[in-house]
Every structure is written in structure tokens, then in C-alpha cells.
Design an enzyme around this catalytic site. Structure first.
Site, PDB file in Angstrom:
ATOM      1  N   CYS A  89       0.836  -1.209   0.000  1.00  0.00           N
ATOM      2  CA  CYS A  89       0.000   0.000   0.000  1.00  0.00           C
ATOM      3  C   CYS A  89       0.865   1.251   0.000  1.00  0.00           C
ATOM      4  O   CYS A  89       0.545   2.241  -0.663  1.00  0.00           O
ATOM      5  CB  CYS A  89      -0.939   0.008   1.210  1.00  0.00           C
ATOM      6  SG  CYS A  89      -2.071  -1.393   1.246  1.00  0.00           S
ATOM      7  N   ASP A  90       1.962   1.214   0.737  1.00  0.00           N
ATOM      8  CA  ASP A  90       2.915   2.315   0.775  1.00  0.00           C
ATOM      9  C   ASP A  90       3.463   2.565  -0.627  1.00  0.00           C
ATOM     10  O   ASP A  90       3.429   3.702  -1.128  1.00  0.00           O
ATOM     11  CB  ASP A  90       4.041   1.958   1.756  1.00  0.00           C
ATOM     12  CG  ASP A  90       5.129   3.000   1.830  1.00  0.00           C
ATOM     13  OD1 ASP A  90       5.926   3.130   0.871  1.00  0.00           O
ATOM     14  OD2 ASP A  90       5.215   3.692   2.863  1.00  0.00           O
TER      15      ASP A  90
END
Length: 171
Positions: free
Chosen positions: A64-65
Site C-alpha cells: 500500500c505504501d
């Protein structure tokens, strides 16, 4: 609530999506989420703009980062009439902290933690995990859904080239 199977896996294990399935060409469902200051945000907040909505399980995870950083870089080259939004169930305070640490300035993070309104309306709540599935929705300026990518394996990144191509086709 509708249950849909056979669409996603998490680490190879099948999971169930909750919520209605939406289709390309349909009117985008409304939703209510909150921004990093707890202000309610709806689809109408971005009326008249092309909306790229990236749904992620949690900003504090590596995939997600990476995804949100990639969309932040891509957003820098888009015209003013395009907004890039990332929706998760992370608390707004955590989203704000993460954005500050990651230098995110082109993507707007939104939290669906209160009512899971976005998750339900877009059919991407993972029943077993109570997290959002990884997905990208592109909604045109008239609020019609133009592109949907539900990433089959939650731990994988989306197809960025396909997303970029879909956005460019609307410009």
C-alpha cells in the site's frame, strides 16, 4: 449485504467481498468518508473532476505504501481536473502521519473507518479481514464509472500502466 466469492485472494487463500458489484458504464455510487481532519467527504465533493480512487487495505503495509507513492508521483503529471484519492480503513490520524512521513502531497487520503460506506457501495470490503480489497476505480467528470481494477491477489500491486492508460483516455 451481497457476498461475492472467487474474485480475490490474500496470500493465495480465497476471500469473500461484501457489497454490490458495480460495472463500467454505471453511475458511480455515492459514499461518505472522512478526510484527515475528520471532515465528511462524498462523491459530490469532487463534482466535475475525473476521480482516480485507489482503495488499499492499510497505508502502513509495504504494498500500500509503494502503491500510494507511485500514484502520488503520477498525480504530479496530471491536469487540474483530475484528483487522485486513496481510501482505506486507517484512522485519519494515521493517514495524516503516514502522508507527512512519506511526503505525499498529490494524493488525498480518505478514511472509510466510520461507516464503511465506500467499501459497501463499491463492493470491496473483505468479509474475513474487515479491510478494503486492493482496487482502482476511475470515475469521469459526470460521475460515470469508466474503469475498474480489482487486484486479484491483495498482496500484489495494481497494473499501473492500465490505470494510466484509462486516465489518459479521459483527458
Amino acid at each position: 449485504m451481497n457476498e461475492r466469492n472467487g474474485i480475490i485472494t490474500f496470500k493465495g487463500n480465497p476471500f469473500t467481498l461484501l457489497g454490490a458489484e458495480i460495472k463500467v458504464g454505471a453511475k458511480a455510487p455515492d459514499f461518505t468518508v472522512v478526510d484527515n481532519s475528520l471532515t465528511p467527504v462524498t462523491l459530490a465533493t469532487y463534482s466535475g473532476k475525473i476521480k482516480v480512487i485507489s482503495a488499499v487495505p492499510s497505508l502502513d503495509t509495504p504494498v500500500c505504501d509503494t502503491e500510494t507513492r507511485r500514484f502520488n508521483q503520477a498525480a504530479a503529471g496530471l491536469p487540474e481536473n483530475v484528483v487522485v484519492l486513496t481510501v482505506s480503513l486507517d484512522l485519519p490520524f494515521a493517514q495524516k502521519r503516514w502522508c507527512g512521513a512519506a511526503g505525499i502531497d498529490r494524493v488525498t487520503t480518505l478514511s472509510d473507518y466510520q461507516e464503511r460506506s465506500f467499501a459497501s457501495a463499491y463492493g470491496i470490503l473483505i468479509k474475513e479481514l474487515k479491510l478494503l480489497a486492493r482496487a482502482v476505480f476511475i470515475i469521469d467528470a459526470d460521475d460515470t464509472v469508466r474503469y475498474i481494477q480489482i487486484v486479484p491477489e491483495v498482496t500484489s500491486e495494481p497494473d499501473y500502466a492500465a490505470v494510466t492508460g484509462a486516465v489518459k483516455s479521459l483527458l
